[in-house]
Design an enzyme around this catalytic site. Structure first.
Site: not given
Ligand code: S3P
Length: 427
Positions: A91, A312
Site C-alpha cells: 500500500g 500496525d
Molecule cells: C505507512 C502508513 C500506515 C501504515 C503502513 C505504512 C507508511 O498506513 O499502516 O504500514 O509508510 O506511510 P496508512 O497511511 O494507511 O495509515
C-alpha cells in the site's frame, strides 16, 4: 508454521530496518540528483516492490543485501515504464508513488496483488485530482489497477478525513512538482518520516500542529541514509518478552520516532517492565535499545491520537491484552478494516479460536484479559496478512498445545527472518 508454548525468551536481537523509511529512501533517492546510499534497508517483499517499480522507470538501483545505492536522476529523470508497475502487496508503494506519477510526462498503469486490488485508492485519487491529476481506477471501483496520465499539478490545501501517512505523503510528493505551495491537515498526526526525509533531501517543508506544507522543489540532493530498526517489527518481541514467563529480551537500535512510539506508551499504561535507552544518532530519527521483562500486565483503553502512532501494532497489542488484568478497549481504529486484511475481523476471529474473551466493535474491539490463563493452540488463518501471522505466532508462544499459522510465509512482506530470529531466543 507450527508454534509451541515457550518456556521463556532471552537474549539480544536487532530487527530489520524500518519499512516506511526504506520505501521513502527509494523514492527520494530516485528523485534526487546523485547517489543515495542506504544502510539497514528492509529487504522485505514490500520494499523490494518499491525498488522494482523505480528500476522500471529507469533508475539504476544496486542492492547487495547490506547496502542499497540509488543512482538518482533528479526530479524529472524518471522514464516511462515498459509495462505495468507492480507494487505487489504494498500500500505504501502504490499510494506514495501515485503522487509522483501524477506529475510525470508519461502515462503509467499500476497494479498489485489480490489484497491491493481491494484496498481503497479513492483516498489518494481525491486529493491528487484536486491538484489537477488525471488518475483513474481502471475498473471504476476506487481500487487498483490505476491509470495515471502524468500532467501539470497545482498546489492545494487538503483537509484529509483520515490520519494516514500514505495519503499525506502521496500529496506531499505531488506537491514537490506543483505550481505553488501544497499543504495537508490531518485529524491526528500520522508518521512523519516523509517530512523528516524531505527536509534532509533539501525540500522546503514545514509542520505546524497537524498541518504540513511543502513548496515546489527545483532539485533534491542525494545523501546517506541509516535506517533504524522498525518498531513495528520490534513490537512482536516486546510483546513476547512481556507475556511469556521467564523472559528478558533486549532489542537494539529501534526507531522511536514520537509519531510511531504508541506501542511504548501502551506498555507504560499496561504497567509493563520496559527500559528504553536512547542512543546518540546522526539522523533526525531517534533510536533506542529496548529491554523488556516478563510482566503482570494491566488492561487499558487505546484510542484517539494514539491510534495512528501504533496502527500496525494493534494486532500484537490485542494479543498482549488477552493476558492483561481487566478489560482493554481499542477504539477509533476503523482504519484496521482497510489494511492488508480486515484486521478487526482477523484479530477477533483468530483470538476467539484460541479461546480469548473478545468482541469486535465498529471501530475496534473489547478484550477481557486474564493473566492466569493461557490461550489454546489452534489453526490460525493469517489471511495472507504478515502482521496477523506474526502476532498469532507470539500468541502461540503463550498457548497450551500447538498453534499452526497457515500461509506463514507472508511474514516475508516485512520480516523475512522472523522465525529464525524467534527460534534463537526461545528456550
Ligand atoms: C505507512 C502508513 C500506515 C501504515 C503502513 C505504512 C507508511 O498506513 O499502516 O504500514 O509508510 O506511510 P496508512 O497511511 O494507511 O495509515
Amino acid at each position: 508454521m507450527v508454534v509451541n508454548k515457550a518456556n521463556g525468551l532471552s537474549g539480544e536481537l536487532t530487527v530489520p530496518g524500518d519499512k516506511s523509511i526504506s520505501h521513502r529512501s527509494i523514492m527520494l533517492g530516485s528523485l534526487a540528483k546523485g547517489d543515495t546510499e542506504v544502510y539497514g534497508f528492509l529487504q522485505g517483499a514490500d520494499c523490494l516492490s518499491s525498488i522494482s517499480c523505480f528500476r522500471k522507470m529507469g533508475i539504476d538501483i544496486e542492492n547487495d543485501g547490506a547496502r542499497v545505492i540509488i543512482h538518482g536522476r533528479g526530479l524529472h529523470g524518471l522514464r516511462k515504464p515498459d509495462g505495468i508497475l507492480d507494487v505487489g502487496n504494498s500500500g505504501t508503494t502504490i499510494r506514495l508513488m501515485s503522487g509522483i506519477l501524477a506529475a510525470q510526462d508519461f502515462t503509467s498503469r499500476v497494479n498489485g496483488d489480490a489484497s491491493i486490488q481491494k484496498r481503497p485508492m479513492g483516498r489518494i485519487m481525491t486529493p491528487l485530482s484536486m491538484m489537477g491529476a488525471d488518475i483513474k481506477s481502471e475498473n471504476d471501483n476506487g481500487c487498483a489497477p490505476l491509470i495515471i496520465n502524468g500532467t501539470r499539478l497545482k498546489g492545494i490545501h487538503y483537509d484529509s478525513p483520515v490520519a494516514s501517512a500514505q495519503v499525506k505523503s502521496g500529496v506531499l510528493f505531488a506537491g514537490l512538482y506543483a505550481d505553488g505551495e501544497t499543504s495537508v491537515t490531518e485529524p491526528y498526526v500520522s508518521r512523519n518520516h516523509t517530512e523528516l526525509m524531505f527536509r534532509d533531501f533539501g525540500a522546503d517543508i514545514s509542520t505546524v500542529d497537524k498541518t504540513v506544507t511543502v513548496k515546489p522543489a527545483e532539485e533534491l540532493y542525494a545523501r546517506r541514509i541509516d535506517v533504524p530498526g522498525d518498531i513495528s517489527s520490534a513490537a512482536y518481541f516486546i510483546a513476547a518478552g512481556l507475556i511469556v514467563d521467564n523472559s528478558v529480551l533486549t532489542i537494539k537500535n529501534v526507531g522511536i520516532n514520537p509519531t510511531r512510539d504508541g506501542m511504548l506508551e501502551v506498555c507504560k499504561m499496561m504497567s509493563a517492565d520496559v527500559e528504553i535507552e536512547e542512543k546518540a544518532n546522526s539522523s533526525a530519527e531517534p533510536v533506542a535499545d529496548i529491554t523488556v521483562r516478563t510482566s503482570r500486565l494491566k488492561a487499558c483503553t487505546i484510542g484517539g491520537e494514539l491510534i495512528p502512532r501504533l496502527i500496525d501494532e494493534i494486532p500484537v497489542i490485542a494479543v498482549m491484552a488477552c493476558f492483561a488484568e481487566g478489560t482493554t478497549i481499542i477504539k477509533d481504529a476503523q482504519e484496521l478494516k482497510v489494511k492488508e486484511s480486515n484486521r478487526i475481523d482477523s484479530i477477533v476471529n483468530n483470538l476467539k479460536v484460541m479461546g480469548a474473551d473478545v468482541t469486535a466493535t465498529e471501530d475496534g474491539m473489547i478484550i477481557n484479559g486474564n493473566p492466569d490463563k493461557k490461550l489454546s493452540g489452534a489453526a490460525i488463518d493469517s489471511k495472507l496478512d504478515h502482521r496477523i501471522a506474526m502476532s498469532f505466532t507470539i500468541a502461540g508462544l503463550n498457548a497450551d498445545g500447538e498453534t499452526e499459522i497457515l500461509n506463514s510465509e507472508c511474514v516475508d512482506i516485512s520480516y523475512p527472518n522472523f522465525y529464525e530470529t524467534l527460534r534463537k531466543l526461545c528456550r
